[in-house]
Design a protein around this motif. Structure first.
Motif, short mmCIF file in Angstrom:
data_model
loop_
_atom_site.label_atom_id
_atom_site.label_comp_id
_atom_site.label_asym_id
_atom_site.label_seq_id
_atom_site.Cartn_x
_atom_site.Cartn_y
_atom_site.Cartn_z
N ARG A 46 -16.48 14.84 -28.26
CA ARG A 46 -17.49 14.91 -29.32
C ARG A 46 -16.92 15.50 -30.59
N LEU A 47 -15.91 16.33 -30.50
CA LEU A 47 -15.24 16.88 -31.68
C LEU A 47 -14.46 15.82 -32.45
N GLY A 48 -14.33 14.64 -31.84
CA GLY A 48 -13.58 13.57 -32.48
C GLY A 48 -12.12 13.54 -32.10
N VAL A 49 -11.76 14.29 -31.08
CA VAL A 49 -10.36 14.35 -30.65
C VAL A 49 -10.00 13.09 -29.88
N LEU A 50 -8.98 12.39 -30.34
CA LEU A 50 -8.52 11.18 -29.67
C LEU A 50 -7.38 11.53 -28.71
N GLY A 51 -7.36 10.89 -27.55
CA GLY A 51 -6.29 11.14 -26.60
C GLY A 51 -6.52 10.34 -25.33
N GLU A 52 -5.67 10.57 -24.36
CA GLU A 52 -5.77 9.85 -23.09
C GLU A 52 -6.78 10.55 -22.18
N TRP A 53 -8.04 10.47 -22.59
CA TRP A 53 -9.08 11.15 -21.83
C TRP A 53 -9.31 10.50 -20.47
N ASP A 54 -8.93 9.25 -20.34
CA ASP A 54 -9.07 8.58 -19.04
C ASP A 54 -7.92 8.92 -18.09
N ASP A 55 -6.86 9.47 -18.63
CA ASP A 55 -5.70 9.81 -17.80
C ASP A 55 -5.05 11.09 -18.29
N PRO A 56 -5.80 12.20 -18.30
CA PRO A 56 -5.22 13.47 -18.72
C PRO A 56 -4.33 14.02 -17.61
N TYR A 57 -3.68 15.13 -17.87
CA TYR A 57 -2.97 15.78 -16.77
C TYR A 57 -3.79 16.98 -16.32
N ARG A 58 -3.74 17.24 -15.04
CA ARG A 58 -4.43 18.38 -14.43
C ARG A 58 -3.43 19.04 -13.49
N THR A 59 -3.31 20.34 -13.57
CA THR A 59 -2.32 21.01 -12.73
C THR A 59 -2.66 20.91 -11.25
N MET A 60 -3.89 20.47 -10.93
CA MET A 60 -4.26 20.30 -9.52
C MET A 60 -4.08 18.85 -9.05
N ASP A 61 -3.61 17.96 -9.92
CA ASP A 61 -3.28 16.62 -9.46
C ASP A 61 -2.17 16.72 -8.42
N PHE A 62 -2.25 15.92 -7.39
CA PHE A 62 -1.28 16.03 -6.28
C PHE A 62 0.15 15.91 -6.79
N LYS A 63 0.40 14.92 -7.65
CA LYS A 63 1.76 14.70 -8.14
C LYS A 63 2.21 15.89 -8.99
N PHE A 64 1.27 16.44 -9.76
CA PHE A 64 1.60 17.60 -10.59
C PHE A 64 1.94 18.79 -9.69
N GLU A 65 1.16 19.01 -8.66
CA GLU A 65 1.43 20.12 -7.74
C GLU A 65 2.80 19.96 -7.09
N ALA A 66 3.14 18.72 -6.73
CA ALA A 66 4.45 18.47 -6.13
C ALA A 66 5.57 18.75 -7.12
#
Length: 929
Positions: A140-160
């Protein structure tokens, strides 16, 4: 009387005067999402030089606050400005998902008696729910980015990949296990990172304690002097009496002078510079200094612990200061970083008698089973009873607190895993030489660019003085340390690297539960009888600090190192530092080329925001009432290098500035409604001189603002945008241009030349404002181009037509503008007197000399249009003077000029000759304005 209104070229545009941002912006957000604007910008930017701003992840807990809004808006301004500057600037937002705050929320909602695996599942669900809430506000702030594919530190691949980062650090030799003092929160039941500690005032008992010299004769012999036959005491001062059970030594500075002062209590050893204040504090009057010695002479002197059958030495340490106390420091290696460092040098025992719960172990004499805070009272009673307590008073001082619980924390030695700052890398070299991690980090800071520049000294100081990084935590919801240690020796399994990768592969498929549910025999076989799984999890700062390896290296359209990291000034202690250390420990260099730091948001009175004070400004409320573009303009207008001040009054001023910009846009768009560049473009040399000047001014303005964007000086961008719209355009060029745009023939060279200039001015202006006022710029771009499928962000900074005379025009017209301002001042004075109404009712006589006379003379009769008067006579005179008089002539009904030729054509008795020519003749001839 004829009505000539329909003969005017009146402006027309669907771009409304009222932005109505709060209501209309959500439709733009939806449109951007439906049209996949971000993805299309990526396609349009393909092949350009890369610019990567790596997102520091906000914590997935709670709705966003104004600080979040500042952070994300600044990042969005940078990404958008780099896109318009000709870069491919992808932006991958991220979230930090593990850690205690989420555990506390889950416990609050579901209780503590939950199986560990279910608890982690609930933590994951909770974090995801918070991400969705925060994501909606960021969008809503107008920030453009990969909102459909952000990174999350709890994503399995990220944890690995976090585990793999730890593995690389271990392979390079930086990881070790040891018993060292760490920040410990009793409420958390865990070690804390430096960034999880904040300092608040606390009242503590400040006590002076006498340690008896065990052998006075030995002291006399060491000093080579006679000492009166009475007890001698080394006096320490401390605000943590509960640490005295762990005392192992007393430290002095080797270069300080120490007095041996004879008192009614005996001979006291005190630092010379503090002795007088100490004696007054103890209330002694009759004293005598019997000797003065250097601290080094006291080294190894044996002292009697004040309440244990323990003899402790005097040792020498550079950490001793003369700021307060006695100049002798009670030293407990288990309870302080300086104590630990000096204790290591003297091989003192690291004896920690305090458990995880903040209570003394039952085996501890005198205070066993007590909490450390209760033990304070016990220790004071014992010291008072045995005569060792010289003074006890209350002291209000700054003390470390847990940033989550807001409760005092302690230093206590525990068995933890550390990344060693002073360990040299095993398998590679940095800059051709073997370097410690600290040296590599300092070198990396040297090679980093800082915005603002003071960030360098801040980070250097922190790296220079920081202790080893304790990376282990005793938590449930976190990335486990996938290590196996020998059950007796604690040594790591010889196949640690191989085993760690096997675990990482499982975690990549199943998440961290793959480790928690793992039976050691599955990987170790028979070795499971002698090796066990480590139960610790990693510091959450290690999670986010590893994001360069988990994101930048994993997404091939990004770059490593990143061009920029941007966060608040507290992140020199946090993410900037954890990223730097993991980067240097794995790759030998920082994961970023530059760091940008912004300050914190305060209210209009400079006070920190808090719910209890009722001074919180919620970004959601601002967006729902004023619009996100107002919030974005406030962020851009504020110098982020210091504190950012916000209040209703400040937002009101920002809104007024926004209206000036919007009104300027509306004028530009309205007067370009019938302009088609394919049909109406004119060679620049056919434009009027003031139009060529406007082109030169817009080009100069664009160069200036683009440079400000490149230096991240957005407050200058905002200032210049406002000034350009209100002063250069509204206050000068457009003010003069109105007459020609409205009254000249629709297809005349005079009008089309003006539209040519406006076309380029508008294209440049919209692109320059787009990174800040993204919604407004996109709306105006649609009105300008008439293309609903286009976007200002598919383009780059405007390409102006060549104008060889640019420099000369800028210099000439600046002098004309300066003189015009003086004439306007005279006109206003006459208007206020009532002698004239508008400036068009006036005739002026301008008396000037020298170069200015030549400049004004070059305008010929167009001078009156520049001054916006009905008549302007130029007279060469030694003394500059402006004479204003009310015109005696009639007012033209169409252009409102007062001219002698009004009514000369009987067929059109209310028109001046110029309007008559524009409507019924060949049109007026104008070459300058």
């Amino acid at each position: 009387m004829a009505d000539y209104k329909d003969t005017l070229n009146l402006p027309d545009t669907p771009f409304p005067m009222r932005g109505d941002l709060a209501k209309r912006e959500p439709a733009w957000v939806k449109q951007w999402q439906d049209k996949k604007l971000y993805q299309r910008i990526r396609a349009a930017s393909a092949g350009r030089p890369k610019f990567v701003l790596h997102d520091g992840p906000p914590y997935a807990n709670g709705d966003i606050h104004i600080g979040h809004a500042v952070n994300k808006i600044l990042k969005d301004i940078i990404v958008r400005s780099k896109t318009l500057a000709g870069f491919d600037a992808p932006y991958v937002p991220g979230w930090d998902c593990h850690g205690l705050p989420i555990e506390l929320q889950v416990e609050k909602q579901h209780g503590k008696e939950i199986p560990a695996s279910r608890f982690r599942e609930l933590c994951r669900d909770y974090a995801q729910s918070q991400i969705e809430r925060q994501k909606a506000d960021f969008i809503r702030l107008g920030v453009l980015g990969e909102w459909d594919d952000p990174y999350r530190t709890m994503d399995f691949k990220f944890e690995a990949d976090i585990m793999r980062t730890l593995g690389r650090i271990h392979a390079n030799g930086y990881l070790y296990q040891g018993q060292k003092p760490v920040h410990w929160c009793i409420d958390c039941g865990s070690a804390l990172a430096e960034a999880e500690v904040e300092y608040e005032d606390k009242t503590s008992p400040a006590i002076d304690v006498a340690f008896a010299v065990k052998d006075v004769a030995a002291l006399a012999q060491a000093l080579g002097m006679k000492i009166p036959s009475q007890p001698v005491y080394a006096v320490i001062w401390t605000t943590t009496p509960w640490t005295l059970p762990a005392n192992q030594a007393v430290s002095v500075h080797p270069e300080f002078d120490y007095d041996l002062v004879q008192t009614p209590k005996g001979i006291l050893i005190l630092a010379h510079d503090l002795a007088e204040a100490c004696i007054q504090r103890y209330g002694f009057e009759a004293v005598e200094v019997v000797a003065v010695v250097k601290g080094a002479a006291l080294e190894h002197l044996q002292l009697q612990h004040p309440f244990y059958e323990r003899v402790v030495p005097i040792i020498c340490g550079e950490h001793v200061t003369l700021d307060a106390g006695t100049g002798l420091v009670h030293t407990a290696p288990a309870h302080g970083q300086d104590d630990y460092v000096i204790g290591s040098k003297y091989k003192l025992a690291v004896d920690c008698p305090v458990g995880d719960d903040g209570k003394f172990f039952e085996r501890t004499p005198l205070v066993g089973g007590q909490s450390i805070w209760a033990a304070n009272k016990t220790v004071l009673e014992i010291l008072n009873t045995n005569g060792s307590l010289l003074k006890n008073e209350k002291l209000l001082h700054s003390y470390p607190h847990c940033w989550r619980h807001k409760t005092p924390i302690i230093f206590r030695a525990t068995h933890q895993w550390f990344i060693g700052m002073n360990i040299s890398r095993q398998r590679s070299v940095v800059s051709g030489q073997s370097a410690t991690l600290r040296e590599a980090a300092m070198k990396a800071v040297e090679n980093t660019e800082f915005f603002p520049s003071w960030g360098r000294a801040r980070l250097e100081a922190m790296i220079k003085n920081r202790p080893d990084w304790c990376v282990s935590r005793q938590r449930n919801w976190g990335v486990p340390m996938p290590l196996f240690v020998h059950k007796e020796s604690g040594a790591l399994h010889p196949r640690t690297q191989e085993l760690l990768e096997q675990v990482a592969q499982r975690v990549e498929q199943q998440g961290i539960e793959a480790w928690f549910s793992l039976d050691a025999t599955e990987l170790l076989g028979a070795d499971a009888a002698t090796y066990k799984k480590v139960s610790d999890t990693l510091d959450v700062w290690f999670d986010s600090g590893s994001s360069h390896a988990c994101v930048l290296k994993r997404r091939d359209y990004l770059a490593h190192p990143a061009d920029l990291y941007l966060e608040g000034s507290d992140q020199h202690r946090g993410w900037f530092q954890s990223s730097l250390l993991t980067g240097c420990a794995t790759d030998g260099h920082a994961p970023y080329k530059a760091l940008l730091t912004h300050g914190f948001v305060v209210d209009g009175n400079g006070h920190k925001m808090s719910k209890s004070k009722g001074n919180v400004v919620a970004p959601q409320k601002v967006m729902d009432t004023l619009g996100a573009d107002i919030l974005r303009l406030w962020v851009a207008s504020t110098d982020y290098s210091g504190e950012l001040t916000i209040s209703d009054e400040i937002l009101k001023r920002v809104t007024e500035g926004y209206r000036r910009i919007r009104n300027t846009l509306r004028f530009l768009l309205a007067n370009l409604a019938d302009f088609d560049p394919a049909q109406h473009a004119l060679p620049v040399e056919d434009w009027l001189e003031i139009d060529r000047y406007a082109l030169a001014l817009a080009q100069s303005f664009q160069d200036d603002v683009a440079a400000d964007y490149s230096r991240y000086e957005f407050h200058l961008v905002a200032q210049k945008l406002t000034a350009f719209c209100s002063e250069d355009l509204g206050g000068f060029y457009l003010d003069i241009l109105k007459d020609r745009l409205y009254t000249a023939g629709k297809d005349s060279r005079a009008r089309r030349a003006a539209q040519n200039a406006l076309y380029h001015v508008t294209h440049s202006l919209l692109r320059l404002m787009a990174p800040v006022l993204s919604f407004t710029a996109e709306e105006a771009w649609s009105a300008l181009t008439g293309k609903t499928d286009d976007s200002v962000f598919f383009h780059t900074w405007h390409d102006f037509p060549a104008l060889p005379e640019s420099t000369e025009l800028l210099a000439k017209w600046q002098q004309i503008r300066d003189f015009r301002a003086r004439v306007t001042k005279e006109l206003e004075a006459v208007r206020v007197s009532g002698a004239i109404g508008s400036s068009l009712q006036a005739e002026v006589e301008v008396q000037v000399s020298g170069e200015l006379f030549g400049l004004l003379q070059s305008l010929d009769d167009d001078l009156r249009f520049v001054l916006i008067t009905s008549q302007a006579r130029l007279v060469q005179a030694a003394e500059e003077k402006v004479l204003v008089a009310s015109s005696p002539h009639q007012k033209c009904e169409r252009c409102w000029h007062y001219r002698a030729d009004v009514g000369k054509n009987a067929a059109h008795p209310t028109l001046c000759g110029r309007c008559d020519a524009n409507l019924f003749g060949s049109g007026e001839a104008r070459s300058h304005a």
